[in-house]
Design an enzyme around this catalytic site. Structure first.
Site, PDB file in Angstrom:
ATOM      1  N   HIS A  50       0.837  -1.205   0.000  1.00 50.23           N
ATOM      2  CA  HIS A  50       0.000   0.000   0.000  1.00 50.23           C
ATOM      3  C   HIS A  50       0.871   1.254   0.000  1.00 50.23           C
ATOM      4  O   HIS A  50       0.589   2.231  -0.697  1.00 50.23           O
ATOM      5  CB  HIS A  50      -0.930  -0.021   1.222  1.00 50.23           C
ATOM      6  CG  HIS A  50      -1.783   1.183   1.343  1.00 50.23           C
ATOM      7  ND1 HIS A  50      -1.545   2.155   2.276  1.00 50.23           N
ATOM      8  CD2 HIS A  50      -2.881   1.573   0.638  1.00 50.23           C
ATOM      9  CE1 HIS A  50      -2.452   3.107   2.154  1.00 50.23           C
ATOM     10  NE2 HIS A  50      -3.278   2.772   1.169  1.00 50.23           N
ATOM     11  N   GLU A  53       2.161   1.797  -3.410  1.00 51.79           N
ATOM     12  CA  GLU A  53       1.095   2.350  -4.251  1.00 51.79           C
ATOM     13  C   GLU A  53       1.063   3.877  -4.117  1.00 51.79           C
ATOM     14  O   GLU A  53       1.012   4.605  -5.107  1.00 51.79           O
ATOM     15  CB  GLU A  53      -0.256   1.764  -3.841  1.00 51.79           C
ATOM     16  CG  GLU A  53      -1.448   2.431  -4.505  1.00 51.79           C
ATOM     17  CD  GLU A  53      -2.720   2.332  -3.695  1.00 51.79           C
ATOM     18  OE1 GLU A  53      -3.472   3.332  -3.675  1.00 51.79           O
ATOM     19  OE2 GLU A  53      -2.978   1.275  -3.080  1.00 51.79           O
ATOM     20  N   HIS A  54       1.113   4.363  -2.887  1.00 52.01           N
ATOM     21  CA  HIS A  54       1.114   5.807  -2.654  1.00 52.01           C
ATOM     22  C   HIS A  54       2.323   6.479  -3.299  1.00 52.01           C
ATOM     23  O   HIS A  54       2.196   7.557  -3.896  1.00 52.01           O
ATOM     24  CB  HIS A  54       1.119   6.099  -1.152  1.00 52.01           C
ATOM     25  CG  HIS A  54      -0.236   6.099  -0.530  1.00 52.01           C
ATOM     26  ND1 HIS A  54      -0.766   7.189   0.110  1.00 52.01           N
ATOM     27  CD2 HIS A  54      -1.186   5.122  -0.446  1.00 52.01           C
ATOM     28  CE1 HIS A  54      -1.968   6.901   0.567  1.00 52.01           C
ATOM     29  NE2 HIS A  54      -2.245   5.649   0.252  1.00 52.01           N
TER      30      HIS A  54
END
Length: 190
Positions: A50, A53-54
């Site tokens: 995650h 992803e950012h």
């Protein structure tokens, strides 16, 4: 009776093209790297997929890449699940879609990461974790999963915890990017 064309590049990258008579053009670039994945023998902190992803939304010059998409009249978004991360763009202008698709590929196929940018992103993700903790839907879902799976990794939050994201460094992000963001682990659907 829809059909799609599958193209396998020698690098292992798979491209699926599904021609449709729609007013909007769509592309999704999926990466086989999700919240349950980590490097072999590594104590990967929860939330790395995650976090990565950012980081993809930050351009090489530190600007947010969504401005590039906005200038093209396109939208961009992403999500991380337990087994994959996907980046999506859409555009209503066929001529600009080509540039939006190129921007999507450029965004995901290049990573710029520094300790300062990781520290900045850590604050943003910590706030996301806090907001999820305040959401009745998110809390109910998380508690139901914990009740259903006694020992499985899905018990853990996809975003990680405040403690786990504090263990994520530029080196951890870079190592996971190199290991998982390879053509043979990606699929592009247009």
């Amino acid at each position: 009776e829809e059909q799609y064309h599958e193209i396998r590049h020698p690098s292992g990258h798979t491209v699926l093209v599904c021609p449709k008579a729609l007013s909007t053009y769509y592309a999704t670039l999926g990466v086989r790297f999700g919240a349950l994945d980590g490097l072999q023998g590594d104590k990967t902190p929860r939330g790395v997929a995650h976090f990565l992803e950012h980081k993809m939304f930050e351009g090489a010059d530190g600007t947010e890449v969504d401005r590039v998409f906005s200038a093209l009249g396109a939208e961009v978004n992403a999500f991380t699940s337990y087994e994959r991360t996907a980046y999506q763009c859409s555009c209503t202008d066929g001529e600009n879609f080509s540039a939006a698709l190129e921007a999507l590929l450029q965004m995901v196929l290049s990573l710029t990461v520094t300790e300062a940018s990781v520290k900045r992103e850590r604050r943003i993700i910590a706030e996301e974790i806090r907001m999820n903790g305040d959401s009745p839907y998110e809390r109910c879902y998380a508690e139901l999963i914990r009740a259903l799976y006694v020992t499985h990794g899905v018990r853990e939050e996809i975003c990680g915890t405040r403690a786990s994201i504090n263990r994520i460094t530029a080196g951890v992000v870079s190592d996971h990017y190199q290991a998982y963001y390879r053509p043979d682990r990606m699929m592009l659907a247009v």
